[in-house]
Design a protein around this motif. Structure first.
Motif, PDB file in Angstrom:
ATOM      1  N   ASP A 276       3.800   1.175   5.306  1.00 44.05           N
ATOM      2  CA  ASP A 276       2.106   1.233   4.459  1.00 44.05           C
ATOM      3  C   ASP A 276       2.488   0.971   2.678  1.00 44.05           C
ATOM      4  OD1 ASP A 276      -0.517   1.477   2.726  1.00 44.05           O
ATOM      5  OD2 ASP A 276       0.121   3.184   4.587  1.00 44.05           O
ATOM      6  N   PHE A 283      -2.539   5.969   0.319  1.00 40.25           N
ATOM      7  CA  PHE A 283      -1.490   6.351   0.960  1.00 40.25           C
ATOM      8  C   PHE A 283      -1.285   8.258   0.569  1.00 40.25           C
ATOM      9  CE2 PHE A 283       2.741   8.392   1.666  1.00 40.25           C
ATOM     10  CZ  PHE A 283       2.987   7.463   2.822  1.00 40.25           C
ATOM     11  N   HIS A 287      -2.038   8.828   6.130  1.00 40.69           N
ATOM     12  CA  HIS A 287      -1.186   7.777   6.297  1.00 40.69           C
ATOM     13  C   HIS A 287      -0.971   7.857   6.856  1.00 40.69           C
ATOM     14  CE1 HIS A 287       1.259  10.595   3.802  1.00 40.69           C
ATOM     15  NE2 HIS A 287       2.077  10.640   4.599  1.00 40.69           N
ATOM     16  N   PHE A 293       5.740   4.706   2.003  1.00 40.84           N
ATOM     17  CA  PHE A 293       4.951   3.531   1.082  1.00 40.84           C
ATOM     18  C   PHE A 293       5.449   2.550   0.409  1.00 40.84           C
ATOM     19  CE2 PHE A 293       3.350   3.398  -3.144  1.00 40.84           C
ATOM     20  CZ  PHE A 293       1.921   3.030  -3.472  1.00 40.84           C
TER      21      PHE A 293
END
Length: 468
Positions: A276, A283, A287, A293
């Motif tokens: 991500d 986030f 998510h 992330f």
């Protein structure tokens, strides 16, 4: 004569476009080469040479693609051996570009093949050096990255001392210094935020060029407090030595929109890692479960390189609208070419399909400060070692995000941890990795250490060098 520095802040990397009389040289190009080609075409010029100052470790260069597309000759310094065609220069060899000359000065030390390229103008004057990682502004290159060498880092540091004093410091003070990196690069310890300087300025301000410095002092100071190199450095250096897939093919393969069903299938059956790349606040709010992330709004590529250990790891991306090509480009700069696609419609499409969404608890610095005062909590500081040493919370457990994979066993999955970094970006990266490994009792401290200090509520909790 035209000299353009093309500086990429997220990599702290400088590439160079040099043009004279319709001929062009590119020095240390990035993976995406079309901007160099477009610039030369707009000027009606031909790219003649691609000069590589060394086998770069912190990024994958665009030299192979550029040579294949333009017919330019790739030039490395003495001792360089490649799996593709390249010209290995001898020390002092000269190359003509229009009315100017590029002279190879072999400057081993950062790596064995490291070479500084001296630009001699049309009047025969030494005008500038393109110093690669031999000389930065404020620092010199780390001498521990040589590929398959029996030499120690102390040996290479000694070579670097000699190179600087016999090849660089003998040049006139007015000669311009164009380095390969600036502040933020892991290729040195104390790089300046400036990206252009002069030999004279560096003699005055760069600790490594001190006139009365002995070789033993140089070796000690260069190696002192030098952290281990990120794990991807050796892998990138090898790609630069052996070659890689064409960037156009990487884009074609990876820039594929996937609906939520196909995206989930990739994650489940292709063992693809969900990466991500949105903002850390996005986030936190929602998510895909078990996604990692690493946001585009930070030093994206270096953090990917530090934390995803397999360059061939299949990746599928959650990206902001219209940012898929940017994400693919920045991944390819550090050798991550195995992206299989991105989530079409983003997290909204995922939610609309009825699939599970996870969140990350995040509290303000003020709330965190009150909790510290009223109860015993576990604090995890994921800043770099130097940041932690400079100032930290008294009871905080610490390991740098760079080495989270090695420290996973040092924390207890049954405990709740309040995680902070300096400003909030790295703590969310750390939390996402821990969540994906089964740690579900995590609290992010929004704004990080900077916000905590501003609360004026924890002054007795700070440990600084003066009070240790």
């Amino acid at each position: 004569m035209i000299i353009n520095q093309i500086y990429t802040g997220c990599l702290a990397q400088g590439a160079y476009y040099i043009e004279s009389e319709g001929e062009v040289a590119i020095i240390d190009p990035l993976r995406e080469i079309q901007p160099y080609i477009d610039k030369a075409n707009a000027a009606g010029a031909k790219i003649k040479y691609v000069f590589e100052t060394h086998f770069h470790a912190d990024f994958v260069s665009g030299h192979v693609d550029l040579a294949n597309k333009t017919g330019a000759t790739i030039v490395y310094g003495p001792g360089a051996e490649t799996s593709y065609y390249s010209h290995t220069a001898i020390d002092g060899e000269e190359f003509n570009i229009g009315k100017i000359t590029i002279k190879a000065l072999h400057t081993p030390g950062h790596t064995l093949e490291s070479t500084t390229f001296l630009l001699i103008d049309e009047h025969g004057n030494n005008h500038a050096i393109f110093s690669g990682d031999t000389l930065f502004l404020g620092d010199v290159g780390r001498p521990d990255l040589a590929i398959k060498s029996d030499l120690t880092k102390e040996d290479l540091a000694g070579m670097l001392y000699d190179s600087l004093r016999t090849k660089i410091m003998t040049l006139a003070d007015e000669v311009i210094v164009y380095p390969a990196h600036g502040a933020g690069s892991a290729c040195g310890k104390n790089l300046s935020k400036e990206t252009v300087g002069t030999i004279g300025d560096q003699k005055k301000t760069n600790y490594a060029l001190r006139a009365d410095m002995t070789k033993a002092e140089f070796v000690k100071e260069v190696l002192d407090s030098m952290p281990p190199p990120p794990q991807y450095f050796a892998k990138n250096a090898m790609l630069n030595k052996t070659g890689y897939d064409a960037f156009d093919q990487v884009l074609e393969t990876g820039n594929v929109p996937l609906n939520p069903q196909d995206f989930e299938g990739m994650a489940n059956y292709e063992e693809a890692l969900v990466l991500d790349v949105r903002t850390h606040s996005d986030f936190i709010e929602g998510h895909i479960p078990n996604s990692i992330f690493i946001g585009l709004n930070g030093q994206f590529a270096p953090w990917v390189g530090a934390l995803i250990t397999d360059l061939k790891q299949p990746l599928i991306l959650v990206v902001p609208e219209g940012k898929s090509e940017e994400a693919l480009t920045r991944l390819s700069r550090v050798g991550y070419d195995n992206t299989l696609g991105y989530l079409e419609g983003g997290i909204d499409a995922w939610k609309a399909s009825g699939k599970d969404v996870a969140t990350l608890e995040s509290i303000s610095a003020e709330t965190f400060a009150e909790k510290v005062k009223s109860e015993s909590i576990n604090i995890l500081d994921v800043r770099k070692d130097g940041e932690y040493i400079a100032s930290h919370l008294e009871d905080a457990q610490h390991f740098a995000l760079d080495f989270i994979n090695e420290h996973m066993t040092h924390i207890d999955s049954t405990k709740t941890y309040h995680i902070h970094c300096a400003g909030g970006y790295r703590s969310v990266i750390a939390a996402s990795i821990l969540k994906a490994r089964g740690f579900d009792k995590l609290v992010d401290v929004a704004g990080g250490f900077a916000a905590i200090k501003e609360t004026d509520m924890l002054t007795t909790e700070f440990v600084c060098p003066s009070t240790l």
